[in-house]
Write a protein that holds these residues in place. Structure first.
Motif, short mmCIF file in Angstrom:
data_model
loop_
_atom_site.label_atom_id
_atom_site.label_comp_id
_atom_site.label_asym_id
_atom_site.label_seq_id
_atom_site.Cartn_x
_atom_site.Cartn_y
_atom_site.Cartn_z
N LEU A 26 55.03 12.77 93.89
CA LEU A 26 55.64 12.11 92.72
C LEU A 26 54.66 12.20 91.56
O LEU A 26 53.47 11.88 91.70
CB LEU A 26 55.90 10.63 93.06
N LEU A 27 55.15 12.63 90.41
CA LEU A 27 54.30 12.74 89.22
C LEU A 27 54.60 11.60 88.26
O LEU A 27 55.76 11.23 88.05
CB LEU A 27 54.56 14.09 88.52
N ASN A 28 53.58 11.08 87.67
CA ASN A 28 53.76 10.02 86.67
C ASN A 28 54.35 10.59 85.39
O ASN A 28 54.17 11.76 85.08
CB ASN A 28 52.42 9.36 86.36
N ASP A 29 55.09 9.75 84.67
CA ASP A 29 55.50 10.09 83.30
C ASP A 29 55.51 8.78 82.51
O ASP A 29 55.36 7.70 83.07
CB ASP A 29 56.87 10.79 83.29
N LEU A 57 53.17 2.76 92.12
CA LEU A 57 51.96 2.27 91.44
C LEU A 57 50.81 3.26 91.53
O LEU A 57 50.05 3.44 90.56
CB LEU A 57 51.54 0.92 92.03
N THR A 58 50.67 3.92 92.68
CA THR A 58 49.61 4.92 92.82
C THR A 58 49.83 6.08 91.86
O THR A 58 48.91 6.53 91.17
CB THR A 58 49.52 5.42 94.28
N ALA A 59 51.07 6.55 91.76
CA ALA A 59 51.37 7.64 90.81
C ALA A 59 51.13 7.17 89.37
O ALA A 59 50.60 7.91 88.54
CB ALA A 59 52.81 8.13 90.99
N HIS A 60 51.53 5.95 89.09
CA HIS A 60 51.36 5.39 87.74
C HIS A 60 49.89 5.33 87.36
O HIS A 60 49.51 5.66 86.23
CB HIS A 60 51.99 3.99 87.71
N ARG A 62 47.21 6.92 89.01
CA ARG A 62 46.38 8.11 89.25
C ARG A 62 47.01 9.40 88.76
O ARG A 62 46.37 10.46 88.80
CB ARG A 62 46.07 8.23 90.74
N GLY A 63 48.28 9.31 88.35
CA GLY A 63 48.94 10.51 87.83
C GLY A 63 49.88 11.17 88.82
O GLY A 63 50.81 11.87 88.44
N ALA A 64 49.62 10.97 90.12
CA ALA A 64 50.45 11.58 91.15
C ALA A 64 50.22 10.85 92.47
O ALA A 64 49.19 10.21 92.65
CB ALA A 64 50.10 13.06 91.31
N CYS A 65 51.21 10.94 93.35
CA CYS A 65 51.04 10.33 94.67
C CYS A 65 51.89 11.10 95.69
O CYS A 65 53.04 11.44 95.41
CB CYS A 65 51.48 8.86 94.65
N VAL A 66 51.31 11.36 96.84
CA VAL A 66 52.08 12.00 97.92
C VAL A 66 53.12 10.99 98.43
O VAL A 66 52.79 9.85 98.75
CB VAL A 66 51.15 12.43 99.09
N VAL A 67 54.36 11.44 98.46
CA VAL A 67 55.45 10.57 98.92
C VAL A 67 55.65 10.72 100.42
O VAL A 67 55.78 9.73 101.14
CB VAL A 67 56.77 10.91 98.18
N ALA A 68 55.71 11.97 100.89
CA ALA A 68 55.96 12.23 102.31
C ALA A 68 55.69 13.70 102.60
O ALA A 68 55.51 14.49 101.66
CB ALA A 68 57.42 11.91 102.64
N PHE A 95 59.06 15.55 90.62
CA PHE A 95 58.42 15.71 91.93
C PHE A 95 58.00 17.16 92.07
O PHE A 95 58.66 18.05 91.55
CB PHE A 95 59.42 15.39 93.05
N THR A 96 56.91 17.40 92.76
CA THR A 96 56.55 18.78 93.10
C THR A 96 56.33 18.85 94.61
O THR A 96 56.25 17.83 95.29
CB THR A 96 55.24 19.23 92.42
N THR A 97 56.22 20.06 95.11
CA THR A 97 55.87 20.24 96.53
C THR A 97 54.61 21.08 96.60
O THR A 97 54.33 21.90 95.71
CB THR A 97 57.00 20.94 97.31
#
Ligand code: NFA
Length: 101
Positions: A26-29, A57-60, A62-68, A95-97
């Motif tokens: 997940l990428l923050n925006d 909150l982690t993406a918010h 740090r900019g990104a967070c692994v979702v799964a 989202f990216t992979t």
């Protein structure tokens, strides 16, 4: 009495490789409301509200967070579903992979 001896079986080596795994990230925006991110994470990734809040909150912060992590095709499908869910609500949720193993 003749003894019947089974011929030696040809040695066959079966190697089962573990499937490669891909992370959905997940990428923050600056535009998507926090509660929209949480709802999308809950519906697309079947997370509890608490799990979704933590990832959001982690993406918010740090900019990104692994979702799964999933196999490639499922990761890509989930990332696309998350993107579309955000877009339907008018937000640029992204989202990216990324290959993990
Ligand atoms: N940064 C967004 C906000 O402050 C929230 C957000 C978090 C968006 C994670 C995308 C990903 N409304």
């Amino acid at each position: 009495m003749d003894e019947v001896v089974a011929p030696p079986r040809p040695k066959q080596e079966t190697r089962t490789e573990r499937p490669r795994l891909w992370k959905v990230i997940l990428l923050n925006d600056d535009y998507t409301p926090r509660e929209v991110v949480v709802r999308v994470l809950q519906s697309v990734f079947r997370m509890t509200e608490g799990e979704a809040l933590g990832v959001m909150l982690t993406a918010h912060r740090r900019g990104a967070c692994v979702v799964a992590v999933f196999t490639k095709e499922i990761a890509e499908t989930k990332a696309q579903a998350g993107l579309e869910a955000g877009r339907k609500l008018g937000y640029p949720l992204a989202f990216t992979t990324e290959r993990e193993s």
